[in-house]
Design a protein around this motif. Sequence first.
Motif, PDB file in Angstrom:
ATOM      1  N   ASP A 211       0.848  -1.196   0.000  1.00  0.00           N
ATOM      2  CA  ASP A 211       0.000   0.000   0.000  1.00  0.00           C
ATOM      3  C   ASP A 211       0.892   1.258   0.000  1.00  0.00           C
ATOM      4  O   ASP A 211       2.114   1.172  -0.106  1.00  0.00           O
ATOM      5  CB  ASP A 211      -0.981  -0.024   1.172  1.00  0.00           C
TER       6      ASP A 211
ATOM      7  N   LYS B 295     -15.029  -7.517   7.659  1.00  0.00           N
ATOM      8  CA  LYS B 295     -15.834  -6.477   8.306  1.00  0.00           C
ATOM      9  C   LYS B 295     -15.094  -5.142   8.381  1.00  0.00           C
ATOM     10  O   LYS B 295     -15.626  -4.180   8.931  1.00  0.00           O
ATOM     11  CB  LYS B 295     -16.203  -6.922   9.728  1.00  0.00           C
ATOM     12  N   GLY B 296     -13.844  -5.138   7.915  1.00  0.00           N
ATOM     13  CA  GLY B 296     -13.097  -3.879   7.891  1.00  0.00           C
ATOM     14  C   GLY B 296     -12.287  -3.597   9.129  1.00  0.00           C
ATOM     15  O   GLY B 296     -11.752  -2.490   9.296  1.00  0.00           O
TER      16      GLY B 296
ATOM     17  N   THR C  72     -16.339  -4.817  -1.923  1.00  0.00           N
ATOM     18  CA  THR C  72     -16.652  -3.700  -1.029  1.00  0.00           C
ATOM     19  C   THR C  72     -16.939  -4.201   0.376  1.00  0.00           C
ATOM     20  O   THR C  72     -16.610  -3.550   1.351  1.00  0.00           O
ATOM     21  CB  THR C  72     -17.879  -2.908  -1.521  1.00  0.00           C
ATOM     22  N   ASP C  73     -17.587  -5.372   0.457  1.00  0.00           N
ATOM     23  CA  ASP C  73     -17.809  -5.914   1.796  1.00  0.00           C
ATOM     24  C   ASP C  73     -16.836  -7.058   2.045  1.00  0.00           C
ATOM     25  O   ASP C  73     -17.096  -7.927   2.842  1.00  0.00           O
ATOM     26  CB  ASP C  73     -19.236  -6.387   1.973  1.00  0.00           C
ATOM     27  N   ALA C  74     -15.757  -7.035   1.304  1.00  0.00           N
ATOM     28  CA  ALA C  74     -14.693  -8.038   1.461  1.00  0.00           C
ATOM     29  C   ALA C  74     -15.263  -9.440   1.438  1.00  0.00           C
ATOM     30  O   ALA C  74     -16.160  -9.749   0.681  1.00  0.00           O
ATOM     31  CB  ALA C  74     -13.910  -7.789   2.732  1.00  0.00           C
TER      32      ALA C  74
ATOM     33  N   GLY D 249      -9.047  -2.133   8.459  1.00  0.00           N
ATOM     34  CA  GLY D 249      -9.056  -0.913   7.664  1.00  0.00           C
ATOM     35  C   GLY D 249      -9.230  -1.181   6.185  1.00  0.00           C
ATOM     36  O   GLY D 249      -9.229  -2.333   5.730  1.00  0.00           O
ATOM     37  N   GLU D 250      -9.364  -0.096   5.463  1.00  0.00           N
ATOM     38  CA  GLU D 250      -9.585  -0.187   4.017  1.00  0.00           C
ATOM     39  C   GLU D 250      -8.383  -0.815   3.316  1.00  0.00           C
ATOM     40  O   GLU D 250      -8.524  -1.535   2.334  1.00  0.00           O
ATOM     41  CB  GLU D 250      -9.857   1.202   3.444  1.00  0.00           C
ATOM     42  N   GLY D 251      -7.198  -0.523   3.844  1.00  0.00           N
ATOM     43  CA  GLY D 251      -5.991  -1.043   3.218  1.00  0.00           C
ATOM     44  C   GLY D 251      -5.990  -2.561   3.133  1.00  0.00           C
ATOM     45  O   GLY D 251      -5.452  -3.147   2.184  1.00  0.00           O
TER      46      GLY D 251
ATOM     47  N   ARG E   3      -8.237  -4.409   2.371  1.00  0.00           N
ATOM     48  CA  ARG E   3      -9.037  -4.902   1.237  1.00  0.00           C
ATOM     49  C   ARG E   3      -8.146  -5.492   0.145  1.00  0.00           C
ATOM     50  O   ARG E   3      -8.587  -6.276  -0.666  1.00  0.00           O
ATOM     51  CB  ARG E   3      -9.875  -3.783   0.621  1.00  0.00           C
TER      52      ARG E   3
END
Lengths: 139, 139, 139, 139, 139, 139
Positions: D44, D101-102, D136-138, D105-107, D109
Amino acid sequence: MYTVGIRDHLMIAHSFRGEGFGPAQRLHGATYVVDVELKRPELDADGVVVDIGGAAATLRDVLTELNYRNLDEEPSFAGRNTTTEFLAKAVFDRVAERIGKGELGEGARGLTEMRVVLHESHVAWAAYEGELAPGTDAR
Amino acid sequence: MYTVGIRDHLMIAHSFRGEGFGPAQRLHGATYVVDVELKRPELDADGVVVDIGGAAATLRDVLTELNYRNLDEEPSFAGRNTTTEFLAKAVFDRVAERIGKGELGEGARGLTEMRVVLHESHVAWAAYEGELAPGTDAR
Amino acid sequence: MYTVGIRDHLMIAHSFRGEGFGPAQRLHGATYVVDVELKRPELDADGVVVDIGGAAATLRDVLTELNYRNLDEEPSFAGRNTTTEFLAKAVFDRVAERIGKGELGEGARGLTEMRVVLHESHVAWAAYEGELAPGTDAR
Amino acid sequence: MYTVGIRDHLMIAHSFRGEGFGPAQRLHGATYVVDVELKRPELDADGVVVDIGGAAATLRDVLTELNYRNLDEEPSFAGRNTTTEFLAKAVFDRVAERIGKGELGEGARGLTEMRVVLHESHVAWAAYEGELAPGTDAR
Amino acid sequence: MYTVGIRDHLMIAHSFRGEGFGPAQRLHGATYVVDVELKRPELDADGVVVDIGGAAATLRDVLTELNYRNLDEEPSFAGRNTTTEFLAKAVFDRVAERIGKGELGEGARGLTEMRVVLHESHVAWAAYEGELAPGTDAR
Amino acid sequence: MYTVGIRDHLMIAHSFRGEGFGPAQRLHGATYVVDVELKRPELDADGVVVDIGGAAATLRDVLTELNYRNLDEEPSFAGRNTTTEFLAKAVFDRVAERIGKGELGEGARGLTEMRVVLHESHVAWAAYEGELAPGTDAR
């Protein structure tokens, strides 16, 4: 993919032919700490990859055939350098043959891959990995 | 697939930019215990994946370029966070370049994959793995 | 009491005499991962127990005398079983002799104890530990 | 491909059903030293695979749900043998769910694969590895 | 002083009494990787501290008495917390008793010290060490 | 004698003064994997050497004071080479001081010895060991 791994060891003498081997052309020896990993995509009805006790016994039997020997005198290795990578393949083949003969039971028919690692010191190791052939008579 | 692996180490200082790094934004350091695995589908005529002594010397040379340094001052890393995963790739690239230049000999042309692992403590490590490009001038 | 420890390794062939050794009476071999610990009650002016680079070089030289050999043919071991514990003492004596000769410098005169451990596998090891004689000519 | 790995541990009691388990049919226990490796093809913007501190905290939370328990009494494992390989998958699923569920974090993903290894002793281990679903929801 | 060391392991369930143990008051379990070191000042006529194969068999027998059990139900441990340090002493006592009875042969009469280490995870361990009583009936 | 051991780690930057240090005179860094062993001749009423959770927290606090720092800028180390052996003593002193202040409770008054080992790589380590002073105000 599921994996089960077991560790055992082997102590042998040997020498290498080829100038690139330097002092290892002399008769010397090694302890190989041997890791065998067996893989399959699904667990069996007992929730295991394979009977780990049976796998350990099979590995022990394979290593006993080689253990406490001078590999320079082993007919099956005649004309070959018994390098760590070569021996990783030799252990792979011998364990695979026993699995193929059903030594680990019918459940072991579901095994699809094996990886054998031989650690020759705290700073060097070699491995061989490949598929295990499925079928009624397995590999 | 055959693998040969070797271990060495590296001791550096550095700092990270980005709030997510917390106290690691301060100048600190690390020992990286570095494992390099080289892979190929067949052994060469000597029965080896690669000359392990040569591979160890190449790794040592690559690590000496970085060893006992403050990586914040290394021009080649300017503007980058020298995280463990970033450094795993840097070691991969530098070893691959040397293989490509023939430093490990013609036999090393048969190498197809490499994996580099940097252990930063007993509870954390990072790795980079990828293919080695074959060809007359290798990678 | 302060300690500094270093690790290296050794690969040899040998055989044992005595029925109690079972299959180890055959010519076989071992990798010994060798740990040497040097101890002293106070640090020197540089804040070290001993120059660790020098100690590593001395250990490397001692091991090179034995490495890649069939110990059954070593005159200095004639008539002896070169067991792991016996070899731990042999490494101890050879490192101690070099320290006594001043190979590690005057600072090494302050060393008072040494422990040598030889790991022969992931499940077995042996050690020898003892005092280092102080004095103008050291040991 | 980049990897980041972290290590933690877990101490549980359990028993197995099935004659093949021999004495392990009795109530006994295990320490599992747990290795989790997270993989992605690119780093990232911070130069990391994932926030390693966050990953360690997530793993700790997953293990705390199981730690210091008799797994024979865990409703979520009812009717199952909680073998090492089964538990490797259970840890995989629970970490993957939290990533989905995040929680990392977004990273996170960008993570594409995970491997979970449970070491049950110095001579035995098991693992589960698989892909992590992007989106988007992994997972 | 010479040492020989061997490693084996043990998997048990237990619980602790006392608020200080927190969640470890619940029934849980552990793998103990067990190291036994046996010491004596001189080697025997074969050049060994003790028959290492015999010592490994004795340790295996001692561990088999405890292996795959719920230690909360062991009469010999009634009313005691079977902590790692407590179990290190229990293994010490049981191995010492067998040495005293001559299970390792007359040669083992020369053993003077033993150290038992139980590793409960990659970050925690406990040990017990003490002298072995010499004499015609040993300890 | 009973021992309890715990492991944690520390990541720092520093440089050394003295020509004998060679390239380590440059600013570099290290990960130290830190082992602390606490010893006493008898167990307490709970069957432990010391509350292992408390000991781990104390060690973590001591290491946090040093972690992620450039030791060249630490006032308490001014004018000293922060070698591995020097830092082993520094960790020893700081843990001993906290034990003396009662941070590990009254039970810790029975502790008589401590050994601190700092592993700086897979091939080098240093240690400091000494007695812990008993008494109402401990050390």
